[in-house]
Scaffold this active site. Structure first.
Site, short mmCIF file in Angstrom:
data_model
loop_
_atom_site.label_atom_id
_atom_site.label_comp_id
_atom_site.label_asym_id
_atom_site.label_seq_id
_atom_site.Cartn_x
_atom_site.Cartn_y
_atom_site.Cartn_z
N ARG A 1 -34.70 -47.30 134.31
CA ARG A 1 -34.14 -47.66 135.61
C ARG A 1 -34.88 -46.88 136.69
O ARG A 1 -35.31 -45.73 136.47
CB ARG A 1 -32.64 -47.32 135.70
N HIS B 1 -39.44 -56.10 136.34
CA HIS B 1 -38.22 -55.98 135.53
C HIS B 1 -38.20 -57.06 134.43
O HIS B 1 -37.25 -57.84 134.32
CB HIS B 1 -36.96 -56.06 136.40
P1 NAP Z 1 -28.10 -46.29 125.02
O1 NAP Z 1 -28.07 -46.81 123.63
O2 NAP Z 1 -26.82 -46.05 125.72
O3 NAP Z 1 -28.96 -44.96 124.97
C1 NAP Z 1 -29.06 -44.09 126.06
C2 NAP Z 1 -29.79 -42.85 125.60
O4 NAP Z 1 -29.95 -41.99 126.74
C3 NAP Z 1 -29.01 -42.04 124.55
O5 NAP Z 1 -29.89 -41.47 123.61
C4 NAP Z 1 -28.36 -40.95 125.40
O6 NAP Z 1 -28.08 -39.76 124.70
C5 NAP Z 1 -29.44 -40.70 126.42
N1 NAP Z 1 -28.89 -40.05 127.60
C6 NAP Z 1 -27.89 -40.47 128.43
N2 NAP Z 1 -27.64 -39.56 129.38
C7 NAP Z 1 -28.47 -38.51 129.13
C8 NAP Z 1 -28.67 -37.25 129.74
N3 NAP Z 1 -27.95 -36.87 130.82
N4 NAP Z 1 -29.61 -36.42 129.22
C9 NAP Z 1 -30.33 -36.80 128.13
N5 NAP Z 1 -30.19 -37.98 127.50
C10 NAP Z 1 -29.27 -38.83 128.00
O7 NAP Z 1 -28.95 -47.26 125.96
P2 NAP Z 1 -30.06 -48.33 125.52
O8 NAP Z 1 -29.42 -49.56 125.02
O9 NAP Z 1 -31.07 -47.65 124.68
O10 NAP Z 1 -30.66 -48.69 126.97
C11 NAP Z 1 -31.28 -47.68 127.77
C12 NAP Z 1 -31.54 -48.22 129.16
O11 NAP Z 1 -32.62 -49.16 129.14
C13 NAP Z 1 -30.39 -49.05 129.75
O12 NAP Z 1 -29.38 -48.22 130.27
C14 NAP Z 1 -31.10 -49.82 130.84
O13 NAP Z 1 -31.08 -49.06 132.02
C15 NAP Z 1 -32.55 -49.93 130.33
N6 NAP Z 1 -32.95 -51.33 130.04
C16 NAP Z 1 -33.98 -51.86 130.72
C17 NAP Z 1 -34.40 -53.16 130.45
C18 NAP Z 1 -35.58 -53.75 131.17
O14 NAP Z 1 -35.86 -54.95 131.02
N7 NAP Z 1 -36.33 -52.99 131.94
C19 NAP Z 1 -33.75 -53.92 129.47
C20 NAP Z 1 -32.67 -53.34 128.78
C21 NAP Z 1 -32.27 -52.04 129.08
P3 NAP Z 1 -27.04 -39.73 123.48
O15 NAP Z 1 -27.78 -40.42 122.31
O16 NAP Z 1 -26.82 -38.30 123.22
O17 NAP Z 1 -25.83 -40.50 123.91
#
Ligand code: NAP
Length: 310
Positions: free
Chosen positions: A225, A273
């Protein structure tokens, strides 16, 4: 009793979602009427996307859950009018798309492909790229998407470091957590991939101080993001060569305004995006399964921790 599911997703995708959701409801044995136009008081479930015009959930008096069609929930998680469970999207199509995008852009920088693709003078400079085993990639965020990308990069031979909020252990990925862990993870990685959610805690994770910890000439790849990066600090690090190139898919303002300095910067690649999108054919089954679970009194899949914000 027939359940009413309001499609509050992107309107231009309705023709994709309507048949796939109806197919998934039938396969799950659910009696669901799907529409984009219900009176709020008759709606049982909202199938939601960040572009939805629904911002006030108060009139949805019999709502049981909101099922988000995106992995990111930053535009809805803080909504005080939402009193029912919120599920984010985890689906294999979204994950596969992200793995392909991240792997492709990592290999571009690792192999130095631009030197051959952009070569107007037809220079013959025979510099062989290094092997992946001599390169460390740091993945910030080891959730569904970050971990899948980290594992794919490790399978290609890269040394992979990862950083998450909670401590983790992994056979092939060196895992870090916490503030000190971030410093260590960044110090080794020559390519940094950001797959963190946008929360108050992750804002400006890459800033002047943390960018300076990375080896000189590193690459930044951000499909997470926009707010994860302090834009002024990144532009400054690109100007000094501390960061050799940034490939950015997400921005604080989207579409990225025409006058934004990222467009003009020679060391920045902007992608609109498109790193990975939710596909109707792979996400519809996840939505149907969550409705089935909710009706059966089971816990929903991929529930958002609204205190943590993701
Ligand atoms: P997720 O499964 O919720 O994973 C988030 C990760 O970030 C987890 O490992 C979490 O730690 C870590 N995290 C959260 N807060 C943190 C902090 N303060 N310090 C350190 N680590 C932290 O999310 P996901 O499904 O992988 O998706 C990640 C992001 O990708 C989404 O939120 C979205 O913004 C982005 N995205 C972008 C696209 C695009 O097309 N560009 C598409 C889909 C998603 P823990 O494991 O300890 O909880």
């Amino acid at each position: 009793m027939t359940l009413n599911a309001l499609y509050a997703g992107t309107q231009s995708r309705w023709s994709d979602y309507e048949p796939e959701l109806n197919r998934a409801f039938a396969e799950a044995g659910l009696d669901v009427q799907l529409s984009c136009d219900f009176a709020p008081e008759v709606v049982d479930y909202i199938i939601y996307s960040p572009s939805s015009s629904v911002k006030d959930f108060t009139p949805f008096t019999r709502l049981k859950a909101v099922l988000n069609l995106a992995a990111g929930v930053e535009t809805i998680t803080g909504n005080k009018t939402l009193k029912v469970p919120l599920a984010r999207l985890v689906d294999e199509g979204l994950t596969q798309g992200m793995v392909e995008w991240v792997t492709g852009h990592t290999l571009r920088h690792h192999l130095g492909m631009d030197a051959q693709i952009i070569n107007p003078a037809h220079d013959w400079v025979a510099v062989c790229p290094p092997l992946s085993r001599s390169r460390t990639v740091t993945v910030l965020g080891l959730g569904t998407l970050g971990l899948a990308c980290a594992e794919a990069l490790a399978a290609l031979g890269f040394n992979v470091a990862g950083w998450s909020r909670s401590p983790k252990q992994h056979e092939t990925i060196k895992c870090y957590s916490g503030d000190e862990g971030l410093k260590q993870a960044l110090a080794h990685g020559q390519i940094c991939v950001l797959l963190l959610p946008s929360t108050p805690d992750t804002a400006n994770t890459l800033n002047a101080e943390t960018l300076a910890l990375m080896p000189k000439g590193s690459f930044v790849i951000n499909p997470g993001r926009g707010p994860l990066i302090d834009d002024a600090a990144l532009l400054s690090a690109l100007d000094t060569g501390q960061i050799a190139h940034a490939t950015l898919d997400v921005f604080r303002i989207e579409p990225l305004p025409a006058e934004d300095p990222y467009w003009a910067h020679p060391q920045v690649t902007v992608t609109p995006h498109i790193a990975s999108e939710t596909r109707a054919e792979t996400s519809a089954g996840v939505v149907a399964e969550n409705i089935r679970r909710c009706e059966a009194g089971e816990e929903l899949l991929h529930l958002v921790d609204r205190t943590a914000g993701y």
